[in-house]
Motif scaffolding. Structure first.
Motif, PDB file in Angstrom:
ATOM      1  N   HIS A   8       4.504   4.266  10.527  1.00 29.12           N
ATOM      2  CA  HIS A   8       4.560   2.828  10.566  1.00 29.12           C
ATOM      3  C   HIS A   8       3.122   2.412   9.531  1.00 29.12           C
ATOM      4  N   HIS A   9       1.689   3.713   9.741  1.00 29.28           N
ATOM      5  CA  HIS A   9       1.052   3.061   8.785  1.00 29.28           C
ATOM      6  C   HIS A   9      -0.200   4.939   8.485  1.00 29.28           C
ATOM      7  N   LEU A  10      -0.116   5.287   7.306  1.00 30.02           N
ATOM      8  CA  LEU A  10      -1.048   6.013   7.109  1.00 30.02           C
ATOM      9  C   LEU A  10      -2.380   5.267   6.772  1.00 30.02           C
ATOM     10  N   LYS A  11      -2.984   4.302   7.236  1.00 24.11           N
ATOM     11  CA  LYS A  11      -4.535   4.154   6.801  1.00 24.11           C
ATOM     12  C   LYS A  11      -5.398   4.883   7.197  1.00 24.11           C
ATOM     13  N   ILE A  33      -0.022  -0.653  -1.543  1.00 21.22           N
ATOM     14  CA  ILE A  33       0.131  -1.498  -2.695  1.00 21.22           C
ATOM     15  C   ILE A  33      -1.559  -1.159  -2.925  1.00 21.22           C
ATOM     16  N   CYS A  34      -2.651  -1.786  -2.313  1.00 21.52           N
ATOM     17  CA  CYS A  34      -3.763  -1.628  -2.189  1.00 21.52           C
ATOM     18  C   CYS A  34      -4.221  -1.252  -1.643  1.00 21.52           C
ATOM     19  N   PHE A  35      -5.809  -0.830  -1.469  1.00 25.66           N
ATOM     20  CA  PHE A  35      -6.269  -1.354  -0.128  1.00 25.66           C
ATOM     21  C   PHE A  35      -7.147  -1.794   0.926  1.00 25.66           C
ATOM     22  N   ASN A  36      -7.251  -2.463   0.250  1.00 25.98           N
ATOM     23  CA  ASN A  36      -7.289  -4.634   1.118  1.00 25.98           C
ATOM     24  C   ASN A  36      -6.073  -5.209   1.193  1.00 25.98           C
ATOM     25  N   HIS A  37      -5.107  -4.446   2.662  1.00 29.76           N
ATOM     26  CA  HIS A  37      -4.010  -4.341   2.618  1.00 29.76           C
ATOM     27  C   HIS A  37      -3.526  -5.773   2.766  1.00 29.76           C
ATOM     28  N   ILE A  73       1.391  -8.397  -9.128  1.00 26.02           N
ATOM     29  CA  ILE A  73       1.377  -7.592  -7.773  1.00 26.02           C
ATOM     30  C   ILE A  73       0.937  -6.147  -8.176  1.00 26.02           C
ATOM     31  N   GLY A  74       0.097  -5.254  -7.315  1.00 29.75           N
ATOM     32  CA  GLY A  74      -0.657  -4.194  -7.908  1.00 29.75           C
ATOM     33  C   GLY A  74      -1.935  -4.063  -8.813  1.00 29.75           C
ATOM     34  N   THR A  75      -2.459  -2.412  -8.609  1.00 30.93           N
ATOM     35  CA  THR A  75      -3.535  -2.091  -9.153  1.00 30.93           C
ATOM     36  C   THR A  75      -3.576  -2.724 -10.550  1.00 30.93           C
ATOM     37  N   SER A  76      -4.396  -2.574 -11.362  1.00 24.52           N
ATOM     38  CA  SER A  76      -5.216  -2.995 -12.590  1.00 24.52           C
ATOM     39  C   SER A  76      -6.143  -3.077 -13.026  1.00 24.52           C
ATOM     40  N   PHE A 124     -10.970   2.862  -4.356  1.00 25.16           N
ATOM     41  CA  PHE A 124     -10.275   3.106  -3.038  1.00 25.16           C
ATOM     42  C   PHE A 124      -8.946   3.380  -3.157  1.00 25.16           C
ATOM     43  N   SER A 125      -8.670   1.108  -3.222  1.00 26.14           N
ATOM     44  CA  SER A 125      -6.943   1.719  -3.883  1.00 26.14           C
ATOM     45  C   SER A 125      -6.041   1.960  -5.093  1.00 26.14           C
ATOM     46  N   LEU A 126      -7.027   2.836  -5.802  1.00 21.63           N
ATOM     47  CA  LEU A 126      -7.106   3.908  -6.807  1.00 21.63           C
ATOM     48  C   LEU A 126      -6.568   5.563  -6.449  1.00 21.63           C
ATOM     49  N   LEU A 127      -7.369   5.703  -5.887  1.00 18.14           N
ATOM     50  CA  LEU A 127      -6.682   6.665  -5.008  1.00 18.14           C
ATOM     51  C   LEU A 127      -5.846   7.094  -4.067  1.00 18.14           C
ATOM     52  N   ASP A 128      -5.797   5.696  -2.738  1.00 16.90           N
ATOM     53  CA  ASP A 128      -4.485   5.418  -2.561  1.00 16.90           C
ATOM     54  C   ASP A 128      -3.899   5.395  -2.943  1.00 16.90           C
ATOM     55  N   HIS A 129      -3.637   4.630  -4.429  1.00 12.53           N
ATOM     56  CA  HIS A 129      -1.802   4.326  -5.030  1.00 12.53           C
ATOM     57  C   HIS A 129      -1.438   5.476  -4.964  1.00 12.53           C
ATOM     58  N   ARG A 130      -2.672   6.541  -5.471  1.00 12.47           N
ATOM     59  CA  ARG A 130      -2.366   8.019  -6.186  1.00 12.47           C
ATOM     60  C   ARG A 130      -1.596   8.345  -5.232  1.00 12.47           C
TER      61      ARG A 130
END
Length: 392
Positions: free
Chosen positions: A93-96, A127-131, A145-148, A160-166
């Motif tokens: 359901h969630h991996l935060k 998609i992003c650390f900020n859900h 949409i997405g991290t750039s 944080f989002s770069l690490l999460d998205h990887r």
């Protein structure tokens, strides 16, 4: 005995939010059918750094069995525990807040080789650390949409989002999911733009609830006094800031009464407050509160796309007229589809409409005439359980 294993980000026995409500309802559904229901969640640690509450690496995880906390353990102990049990299905359901992600990914891969494995997309955390995809209080993904780097480099969540998205890219490429589940078509369309390589055949739209087939007839009465409610948890992304503006601008209009049905630490004068919790009062707690207070208008002013919204469906079967923002995702989509309210392009448009009391009363009277019937109740959707049963 059949066993189901669930991963989520918080203790669903204690937290009064959407994902937790889904898991609690699934626990009841699976246990009614004779399954043992195991849930795993991290025990998070948070530290205040430069004015921000930032998560620290998680050291302990909680195992819950059939609605009772069973034990705490480290990630390595957790891995040993879950890999020695045969599972009929695994549901993420969630991996935060999960640390030790190398071990976690290895565990999930091993589980997927042995059992059907599903993942729910409840929000935009993949998609992003900020859900909620908000930057400085504004939805930040209207155009892309997405991290750039160009869009996100000045955002406090970027690293944080770069690490999460990887991690999530590895997860979706590494594991062959039996199903990627979305509670609405709205979130599926947004999410798939960030993960275009995920096969569409893997994706399933399964709303969290179903309308009962039985319907109730409502008595029609003309509206004179208009009861307007903020519905749900008080937070900026859910529209609390706009609610405070709305009640200030409409103060003094004698035909309006204001209510807050939900949970908040902030008190606004001249308003009736009623805390609402499904943990304390059951799954129909909000529906009962809306009906008990005879609410005419529900303000669901989410400032970023809602992926489902329990409060929408609760307001709908309570026959309240729903006002929302064009940015509210599944709320705006369903209001238009079911013709059960108004979708506004801006806060000012909404305020202008509300200031014309006769216009509001006429709209409510017309709405009531055309909506004499509503489903009696909302039923937890058991479709995921039926899918699992066919795979066993």
């Amino acid at each position: 005995m059949s066993n189901v294993l669930v991963f989520l980000h918080s203790n669903y026995l204690q937290h009064n939010a959407g994902v937790e409500k889904v898991v609690l309802e699934q626990e009841h559904l699976f246990r009614e059918k004779g399954f043992d229901f195991f849930a795993i969640c991290p025990i998070p640690q948070v530290k205040l750094i430069f004015g921000q509450h930032l998560p620290l690496p998680t050291k302990e995880y909680l195992i819950i069995k059939n609605g009772k906390e069973e034990k705490r353990c480290s990630m390595s102990e957790l891995a040993e525990c879950v890999l020695k049990i045969t599972w009929d299905a695994v549901i993420i359901h969630h991996l935060k807040n999960y640390s030790n992600r190398t071990i976690l990914l290895s565990v999930l891969k091993t589980l997927s080789d042995r059992s059907p494995i599903f993942i729910y997309i409840h929000d935009f955390a993949t998609i992003c650390f900020n859900h909620v995809l908000m930057k400085k209080g504004i939805y930040c993904s209207k155009k892309k949409i997405g991290t750039s780097f160009s869009k996100c480099c000045d955002c406090k969540f970027y690293l944080f989002s770069l690490l999460d998205h990887r991690f999530y890219k590895r997860l979706f490429s590494y594991i062959n999911f039996s199903g990627i589940i979305f509670p609405s078509d709205v979130i599926y369309k947004i999410w798939h733009t960030a993960y275009p390589n995920v096969p569409e055949k893997s994706c399933k739209i399964i709303p969290h609830q179903k309308f009962s087939q039985d319907q109730a007839r409502w008595e029609y009465t003309d509206v004179h006094e208009v009861k307007i409610a903020y519905v749900g948890y008080a937070s900026p992304e859910k529209g609390w800031t706009f609610w405070k503006l709305l009640t200030t601008k409409l103060e003094g209009i004698m035909q309006y009464r204001f209510f807050v049905l939900g949970n908040t630490n902030e008190t606004i004068p001249n308003m009736l407050y009623e805390p609402v919790s499904f943990l304390k009062s059951g799954k129909d707690a909000m529906v009962n509160a809306l009906k008990r207070n005879n609410i005419d208008i529900a303000v669901l002013w989410s400032r970023c796309p809602e992926t489902y919204s329990y409060t929408f469906y609760e307001s709908y079967i309570s026959r309240t007229f729903i006002i929302t923002s064009v940015e509210s995702g599944n709320i705006a989509h369903m209001v238009k589809k079911l013709r059960c309210g108004k979708v506004f392009a801006s806060e000012m448009d909404c305020l202008r409409w509300l200031k014309d009391v006769k216009q509001v009363q006429d709209a409510l009277n017309e709405f009531h005439k055309n909506n004499l019937y509503r489903p009696i109740e909302l039923i937890p959707n058991d479709e995921i359980m039926e899918i699992i049963k066919t795979m066993s």
